[in-house]
Design a protein around this motif. Structure first.
Motif, PDB file in Angstrom:
ATOM      1  N   ASN A 271       2.228   7.135   3.609  1.00  0.00           N
ATOM      2  CA  ASN A 271       1.503   6.086   4.304  1.00  0.00           C
ATOM      3  C   ASN A 271       1.734   4.815   3.488  1.00  0.00           C
ATOM      4  O   ASN A 271       1.107   4.606   2.465  1.00  0.00           O
ATOM      5  CB  ASN A 271       0.024   6.491   4.308  1.00  0.00           C
ATOM      6  CG  ASN A 271      -0.799   5.561   5.153  1.00  0.00           C
ATOM      7  OD1 ASN A 271      -0.373   4.445   5.449  1.00  0.00           O
ATOM      8  ND2 ASN A 271      -1.971   6.006   5.526  1.00  0.00           N
TER       9      ASN A 271
ATOM     10  N   PRO B 289       3.826  -7.752   8.340  1.00  0.00           N
ATOM     11  CA  PRO B 289       3.710  -6.406   7.788  1.00  0.00           C
ATOM     12  C   PRO B 289       4.801  -5.431   8.251  1.00  0.00           C
ATOM     13  O   PRO B 289       5.132  -5.380   9.431  1.00  0.00           O
ATOM     14  CB  PRO B 289       2.346  -5.934   8.296  1.00  0.00           C
ATOM     15  CG  PRO B 289       2.058  -6.775   9.482  1.00  0.00           C
ATOM     16  CD  PRO B 289       2.806  -8.060   9.344  1.00  0.00           C
TER      17      PRO B 289
ATOM     18  N   SER C 247       2.769   0.488   3.405  1.00  0.00           N
ATOM     19  CA  SER C 247       2.958  -0.767   4.118  1.00  0.00           C
ATOM     20  C   SER C 247       3.289  -1.853   3.125  1.00  0.00           C
ATOM     21  O   SER C 247       3.007  -1.734   1.927  1.00  0.00           O
ATOM     22  CB  SER C 247       1.698  -1.144   4.897  1.00  0.00           C
ATOM     23  OG  SER C 247       0.663  -1.419   3.987  1.00  0.00           O
TER      24      SER C 247
ATOM     25  N   LYS D 154       5.582  -1.297   8.149  1.00  0.00           N
ATOM     26  CA  LYS D 154       4.892  -0.031   7.881  1.00  0.00           C
ATOM     27  C   LYS D 154       5.860   1.127   7.961  1.00  0.00           C
ATOM     28  O   LYS D 154       6.790   1.109   8.778  1.00  0.00           O
ATOM     29  CB  LYS D 154       3.784   0.198   8.913  1.00  0.00           C
ATOM     30  CG  LYS D 154       2.591  -0.643   8.657  1.00  0.00           C
ATOM     31  CD  LYS D 154       1.420  -0.235   9.536  1.00  0.00           C
ATOM     32  CE  LYS D 154       0.339  -1.289   9.414  1.00  0.00           C
ATOM     33  NZ  LYS D 154      -0.317  -1.559  10.679  1.00  0.00           N
ATOM     34  N   SER D 155       5.615   2.095   7.128  1.00  0.00           N
ATOM     35  CA  SER D 155       6.360   3.353   7.207  1.00  0.00           C
ATOM     36  C   SER D 155       5.373   4.475   6.931  1.00  0.00           C
ATOM     37  O   SER D 155       4.973   4.693   5.792  1.00  0.00           O
ATOM     38  CB  SER D 155       7.481   3.355   6.154  1.00  0.00           C
ATOM     39  OG  SER D 155       8.081   4.625   6.101  1.00  0.00           O
ATOM     40  N   ASN D 156       4.955   5.143   7.996  1.00  0.00           N
ATOM     41  CA  ASN D 156       4.011   6.259   7.851  1.00  0.00           C
ATOM     42  C   ASN D 156       4.659   7.488   8.459  1.00  0.00           C
ATOM     43  O   ASN D 156       4.962   7.484   9.641  1.00  0.00           O
ATOM     44  CB  ASN D 156       2.715   5.994   8.629  1.00  0.00           C
ATOM     45  CG  ASN D 156       2.012   4.738   8.141  1.00  0.00           C
ATOM     46  OD1 ASN D 156       2.226   4.302   7.020  1.00  0.00           O
ATOM     47  ND2 ASN D 156       1.190   4.164   8.995  1.00  0.00           N
TER      48      ASN D 156
ATOM     49  N   GLN E 246       3.682  -6.274   3.013  1.00  0.00           N
ATOM     50  CA  GLN E 246       3.642  -7.588   3.676  1.00  0.00           C
ATOM     51  C   GLN E 246       4.876  -8.386   3.270  1.00  0.00           C
ATOM     52  O   GLN E 246       4.923  -8.922   2.172  1.00  0.00           O
ATOM     53  CB  GLN E 246       2.406  -8.364   3.212  1.00  0.00           C
ATOM     54  CG  GLN E 246       1.104  -7.897   3.782  1.00  0.00           C
ATOM     55  CD  GLN E 246       0.936  -8.305   5.243  1.00  0.00           C
ATOM     56  OE1 GLN E 246       1.600  -9.216   5.726  1.00  0.00           O
ATOM     57  NE2 GLN E 246       0.067  -7.603   5.937  1.00  0.00           N
TER      58      GLN E 246
ATOM     59  N   THR F 164       6.595  -0.020  11.645  1.00  0.00           N
ATOM     60  CA  THR F 164       6.295  -1.366  12.155  1.00  0.00           C
ATOM     61  C   THR F 164       7.273  -2.350  11.543  1.00  0.00           C
ATOM     62  O   THR F 164       7.468  -2.349  10.316  1.00  0.00           O
ATOM     63  CB  THR F 164       4.859  -1.794  11.785  1.00  0.00           C
ATOM     64  OG1 THR F 164       3.944  -0.850  12.321  1.00  0.00           O
ATOM     65  CG2 THR F 164       4.531  -3.179  12.341  1.00  0.00           C
TER      66      THR F 164
ATOM     67  N   HIS G  39       0.873  -1.176   0.000  1.00  0.00           N
ATOM     68  CA  HIS G  39       0.000   0.000   0.000  1.00  0.00           C
ATOM     69  C   HIS G  39       0.905   1.219   0.000  1.00  0.00           C
ATOM     70  O   HIS G  39       1.871   1.274   0.769  1.00  0.00           O
ATOM     71  CB  HIS G  39      -0.890  -0.007   1.245  1.00  0.00           C
ATOM     72  CG  HIS G  39      -1.713   1.228   1.364  1.00  0.00           C
ATOM     73  ND1 HIS G  39      -2.883   1.384   0.663  1.00  0.00           N
ATOM     74  CD2 HIS G  39      -1.508   2.371   2.055  1.00  0.00           C
ATOM     75  CE1 HIS G  39      -3.380   2.594   0.938  1.00  0.00           C
ATOM     76  NE2 HIS G  39      -2.567   3.214   1.778  1.00  0.00           N
TER      77      HIS G  39
ATOM     78  N   ASP H 223       6.111  -1.950  17.021  1.00  0.00           N
ATOM     79  CA  ASP H 223       5.627  -0.657  16.536  1.00  0.00           C
ATOM     80  C   ASP H 223       6.398   0.451  17.220  1.00  0.00           C
ATOM     81  O   ASP H 223       6.603   0.401  18.433  1.00  0.00           O
ATOM     82  CB  ASP H 223       4.143  -0.503  16.869  1.00  0.00           C
ATOM     83  CG  ASP H 223       3.306  -1.441  16.041  1.00  0.00           C
ATOM     84  OD1 ASP H 223       3.335  -1.311  14.812  1.00  0.00           O
ATOM     85  OD2 ASP H 223       2.650  -2.331  16.636  1.00  0.00           O
TER      86      ASP H 223
END
Ligand code: RAM
Length: 918
Positions: free
Chosen positions: A835, A844, A837, A846-848, A839, A861, A467, A911
């Protein structure tokens, strides 16, 4: 709980020490058990599958320290904890993906039920839920079935340039005893098939099975059909479509287009009874068939015609009177080895509600789906027997609102449905697909309403795993267009486009694109299958074609298109930790490298190229290819730079495979080629390569051919050249493969971002602003000659998507498969929010982040059992907080160093909320 474990990993030259913490109440679990990266591995083609699982944990720093796998031959044994096939016992290991099965030898038909438990530094999991796989028919002697078909056309067929061949319907009735325990169907249906048992369709795959060079490899599918059978009379029915077996343009250009023959099938149904006896039903000349059914023609380019008045209800159930059907003929096998399909099937993956329907002229309507897509329309219709509805498809409209079909070349893309009359009828084609946004509907009885139509989006069932969203609308729109472009062109193989009379698996289009795609879709099995297609298309002399499977005969010998073979194998290893493609294909890759060297290398320069920097923005709007030589890059330069780069990858593979002699050969080769390249193309005075195009300078710079002392100067020339083009793109398929990452690596992510977010010509944003909902084949797709101008082609994406994830979101793997990550998002003025992510095989990532003028907030994450180096933009370590606390106060975070305005921190799973206030 006491600290259980400390482990050390070597990461990018740093020793990281991720020590476990004491989370007495940590909830740790297991999920996503996979065998061979497949979620439903039935009838797989290996007895040494690889097993993977993911750990979930609400605690930070969760790392596996040991695992135990149990594999049993029955679910009952597994439940009872008996690993009669394999009990790995406790294995001290941090590995949780691609674990080789090492139990009792398996054979054809073996059913395996498995589960796993793991020990972590934060506690032990209970046993996972159980999962299963089964082995297919591995030996030729396992097959008792015979190939059946019919090697000629019928009165209504035509075998000509625009071939028409009706679908073939086969059926067989048989009796079963009471006490059915298990029933497994193995089927090959060429080109495509549908399988029914007692009237019910088996599976939700469409356009089954996968396209291959059928003289080399033929893929079978395995289905558990136990629940569909009953004691007494049963029936199997199959429908055969043409797919790529009976080619779309037979007897047209025999030298160019490969023909296989008429549709045929092989089917074996194996039934086991509770009393231990077995029964087998096979395809043979006891089957009956007809070619005079409802599907009157099916041709991937030209469309499908269906006459519902010709349906024969109950044909796939027992008791149907087939006395006027023909006897199936035994036919020659297609020639290829029978292999299990190990990539995901094609399915209807999405549906689209059309946005408008308007009257074009009397009795003719234009339906707009609002999105260029590949698949078909499902239609609801009510009318009289014999009413004919014609659906014609196109990507765009002309000014007068008629379909624009000039860019489809001679593909007729027309479906015709003839009604049986009476109640509402629902229909979509099954053996063809179209690439389209607009549909012209004529002959529809009554007034068609929007709700009567639905777009069904058809592509390989690859889960979306990425995403990516930013604060920039145009970049988001480009990402959307790329997403739709990528999925449209997955059809059991990566095709170049889904609409015109081509749809060919061109290698060059995916050289680097496949890497970007791997962030968006779980395409590991898909591309592993394609590498097999490529290997099977290699000639004995070593030559690899530009199109594989070689449905079109293009053995033109160049470095850039066939080189994709090596680049994709490297991608599969890096992104999915799948080493098998490298092991399996190393010899063929080396053979190709040798072939190109011996045949075309002179004084360490590769003298053969075919496509140059394909499709640069040309000097005038109607052109497909630039004629102005200052815009084009010397083909030999491109070929030689690629030889250098690919030798580097071969060297890396040779290291992995413990081939020291080859390591030396490829290393020496690189050196010689690099030297010859600089001698021939580099101007020491101006620091320009060749005619100073961006591509001519970028390839040697990014590949590491440029001497270290000259890199700055060469980069300056690249920037100057881009500035000269008003910060717009001037590269084609080749240069664009390295452009965004190259600009970023040498310190100008802002310029890459400018290029990525441009809306004026030439740019991806220009396409979007001109109404594109996918990516075009040409930068000037709105004005160029229609002869080669698809609106759903992804080769011009280059490294854009890889760059979005790796550099903009900053999600990169260090070695293979994201066990260790580098999280280093580029900080770009004007980009306030990311925003993203992804998998990974571990779970997962994540980088936001949000950036304001006085703060930087970054949520990261990292999944359990992996770790990362994160690069937080800060002047010093003290500036960085996590969850509101100074990092020095947080034991999960290890400061490593300051580097170029970044605080480099080592973290393990969990996280994190980093904040820097300026
Ligand atoms: C065209 C297609 C394809 C490309 C080849 C070289 O037929 O656009 O994508 O790879 O040319």
């Amino acid at each position: 709980m006491k600290r259980l474990f400390t482990y050390l990993i070597l990461l990018a030259g740093f020793i990281l020490n991720c020590s476990g913490n004491c989370y007495a109440d940590a909830r740790i679990g297991l999920q996503n058990l996979k065998c061979e990266m497949l979620s439903n591995p039935l009838g797989i083609g290996t007895i040494k599958p690889r097993l993977s699982w993911q750990i979930s944990s609400d605690a930070r720093n969760t790392n596996q320290v040991a695992y135990q796998i149990l594999v049993a031959s029955t679910p009952e044994k597994l439940t009872a904890g008996q690993g009669d096939l394999w009990d790995s016992h406790k294995v001290n290991s941090t590995e949780s993906i691609m674990i080789n099965y090492a139990g009792k030898p398996l054979g054809s038909r073996a059913a395996c039920y498995w589960k796993v438990r793991v020990w972590t530094n934060n506690g032990t999991t209970t046993w996972s839920k159980s999962a299963a796989w089964s082995v297919g028919l591995l030996n030729p002697t396992d097959w008792k079935a015979k190939w059946i078909g019919c090697d000629h056309g019928f009165a209504w067929d035509s075998v000509s340039k625009f071939s028409r061949l009706s679908a073939r319907y086969y059926r067989r009735q048989f009796d079963l005893k009471p006490g059915i325990k298990k029933a497994t169907a193995y089927i090959v249906g060429l080109g495509h098939y549908e399988l029914y048992v007692n009237g019910q369709m088996i599976g939700d795959q469409v356009l089954a099975g996968p396209p291959t060079d059928y003289t080399q490899s033929v893929k079978y599918n395995t289905f558990d059909v136990t629940g569909y059978l009953k004691q007494g009379g049963n029936a199997i029915g199959t429908v055969l479509g043409n797919g790529r077996y009976f080619t779309m343009r037979p007897k047209y250009k025999p030298k160019k287009i490969k023909e296989f023959g008429f549709p045929k099938m092989l089917l074996q149904l194996e039934v086991e009874y509770t009393d231990g006896t077995k029964q087998i039903i096979i395809s043979d000349n006891n089957w009956h068939f007809t070619a005079d059914g409802p599907i009157r023609t099916n041709n991937e380019y030209d469309g499908e015609e269906y006459d519902a008045a010709k349906e024969f209800p109950g044909w796939n159930k027992p008791g149907f009177d087939d006395s006027n059907w023909l006897k199936a003929e035994l036919v020659q096998a297609p020639g290829g080895k029978l292999d299990a399909q190990m990539n995901e099937p094609i399915r209807i993956m999405d549906t689209i509600k059309p946005i408008s329907i308007s009257l074009l002229k009397k009795d003719t309507w234009i339906l707009d789906l609002g999105q260029n897509m590949a698949g078909w329309i499902q239609m609801h219709v009510k009318g009289n027997r014999g009413d004919k509805v014609t659906l014609r498809y196109a990507e765009t409209l002309q000014a007068n609102n008629e379909l624009y079909i000039a860019n489809l070349r001679d593909a007729k893309v027309t479906d015709v449905y003839t009604l049986k009359g009476g109640a509402e009828e629902i229909w979509h084609p099954v053996f063809v697909y179209h690439g389209f946004r607009y549909v012209e509907i004529s002959g529809y009885p009554g007034k068609p309403e929007l709700a009567d139509f639905e777009g069904q989006v058809v592509y390989d069932a690859l889960p979306t795993i990425g995403h990516f969203e930013t604060s920039n609308d145009i970049v988001n729109k480009i990402y959307h267009n790329a997403y739709w472009g990528i999925l449209s062109n997955y059809k059991g193989m990566p095709v170049d486009c889904p609409q015109r009379n081509e749809r060919m698996p061109w290698l060059g289009d995916r050289a680097v694109g496949s890497l970007g795609e791997s962030f968006v879709f779980a395409n590991g099995n898909f591309y592993a299958k394609w590498l097999d297609d490529i290997a099977q298309s290699q000639k004995t002399d070593g030559s690899i074609p530009d199109v594989a499977p070689a449905y079109w005969n293009y053995y033109s010998d160049n470095m850039t298109w066939p080189g994709t073979y090596i680049l994709v194998a490297d991608m599969l290893y890096r992104q999915f930790a799948d080493k098998t493609p490298i092991e399996k294909h190393y010899t063929s890759m080396k053979k190709w490298m040798d072939y190109m060297r011996v045949k075309y290398m002179k004084n360490n320069i590769v003298t053969k190229d075919k496509y140059g920097d394909w499709c640069v923005p040309p000097e005038s709007p109607e052109l497909i290819h630039a004629k102005d030589s200052s815009l084009n890059t010397d083909g030999q330069l491109i070929a030689t730079a690629y030889y250098y780069h690919l030798s580097g990858l071969m060297q890396k593979f040779a290291v992995m495979l413990h081939k020291p002699a080859d390591v030396r050969v490829f290393a020496a080769m690189q050196q010689n080629v690099g030297k010859a390249f600089n001698d021939k193309y580099f101007d020491k005075v101006t620091s320009k390569y060749s005619n100073n195009t961006v591509t001519a300078n970028l390839l040697p710079l990014y590949f590491g051919i440029t001497p270290a002392a000259n890199t700055r100067a060469v980069f300056k020339n690249i920037v100057a050249k881009i500035n000269e083009a008003h910060d717009h793109i001037s590269t084609g398929v080749i240069g664009t493969q390295w452009l965004m990452r190259g600009l970023t690596e040498f310190g100008r992510p802002d310029l890459a971002w400018k290029i990525a977010s441009n809306t004026t010509y030439p740019s991806w944003g220009y396409m979007a602003n001109r109404g594109a909902t996918t990516i075009w084949e040409l930068w000037n797709g709105d004005t160029a000659n229609p002869a080669m101008n698809s609106r759903n082609h992804i080769m011009l994406l280059g490294d854009l998507i890889a760059w979005f994830y790796q550099d903009v979101a900053g999600i990169k793997t260090v070695n293979a498969g994201f066990k260790q990550l580098i999280m280093q998002p580029a900080i770009i003025n004007g980009l306030d929010n990311i925003n993203a992510s992804y998998q990974t095989a571990y779970g997962p990532v994540k980088s936001n982040y949000t950036r304001t003028k006085d703060s930087f907030n970054w949520h990261v994450t990292i999944p359990p059992n992996s770790s990362a180096l994160v690069y937080v933009p800060a002047k010093n370590m003290d500036e960085v907080t996590e969850g509101g606390k100074k990092i020095s106060a947080i034991k999960d975070i290890k400061p490593v160093k300051m580097e170029n305005g970044r605080a480099v921190l080592s973290i393990c799973s969990g996280d994190y909320d980093f904040e820097v206030k300026y």
